[in-house]
Design an enzyme around this catalytic site. Sequence first.
Site, PDB file in Angstrom:
ATOM      1  N   ILE A  87       0.851  -1.186   0.000  1.00 50.88           N
ATOM      2  CA  ILE A  87       0.000   0.000   0.000  1.00 50.88           C
ATOM      3  C   ILE A  87       0.890   1.240   0.000  1.00 50.88           C
ATOM      4  O   ILE A  87       1.780   1.375   0.845  1.00 50.88           O
ATOM      5  CB  ILE A  87      -0.949  -0.007   1.215  1.00 50.88           C
ATOM      6  CG1 ILE A  87      -1.809  -1.288   1.178  1.00 50.88           C
ATOM      7  CG2 ILE A  87      -1.819   1.249   1.232  1.00 50.88           C
ATOM      8  CD1 ILE A  87      -2.644  -1.512   2.418  1.00 50.88           C
ATOM      9  N   HIS A  93       9.285   3.946  -0.606  1.00 54.39           N
ATOM     10  CA  HIS A  93       9.347   2.539  -0.204  1.00 54.39           C
ATOM     11  C   HIS A  93       8.406   1.677  -1.040  1.00 54.39           C
ATOM     12  O   HIS A  93       8.762   0.581  -1.469  1.00 54.39           O
ATOM     13  CB  HIS A  93       9.010   2.432   1.289  1.00 54.39           C
ATOM     14  CG  HIS A  93       9.128   1.060   1.836  1.00 54.39           C
ATOM     15  ND1 HIS A  93       8.035   0.255   2.068  1.00 54.39           N
ATOM     16  CD2 HIS A  93      10.218   0.343   2.199  1.00 54.39           C
ATOM     17  CE1 HIS A  93       8.453  -0.906   2.552  1.00 54.39           C
ATOM     18  NE2 HIS A  93       9.756  -0.883   2.640  1.00 54.39           N
TER      19      HIS A  93
END
Length: 162
Positions: A87, A93
Amino acid sequence: MAVFEGSFTHTESLRFAIVIGRFNDLVTEKLLGGCQDCLKRHGIDADPQGTQVDYAWVPGCFEIPLVARKLAASGHYNAVICLGAVIRGQTPHFDYVASEVSKGVAAAGIETGVPVIFGVLTVDSLQQALERAGIKSNLGWNYAMGAIEMASLMQKLPRAAA
């Protein structure tokens, strides 16, 4: 010329491994439930104590490819299903993890010759993940269908000469 297609019947001899990322388990457990439901409805014993499906839980999505490759290379499975959820957050990241897990899962299948199904959601929000894991539909079902079809198809393709 021949036409090769997988089918969804005669599944009693098929063996599957499912690799599940524990991170975002609110989502991955729902994907797993959809996956198991599909397998059961197609005559596959999805019970963890049964003989047709083995389960491997990993910390997160980044670890999925390594375990998927090891399971695929073992020669015990007709297909490996990878379930996870990445997500998007406030940092890059997401981009690194999503990219590496997708490349790693693809490489596991190509290197071993065993279908390795990419069932990793890459979404912008938890809401989007939950919609894909059961609120609107459960993509876990679709990932299992892909695994069944590919496992069946691989059995029908000509074998390479030794």
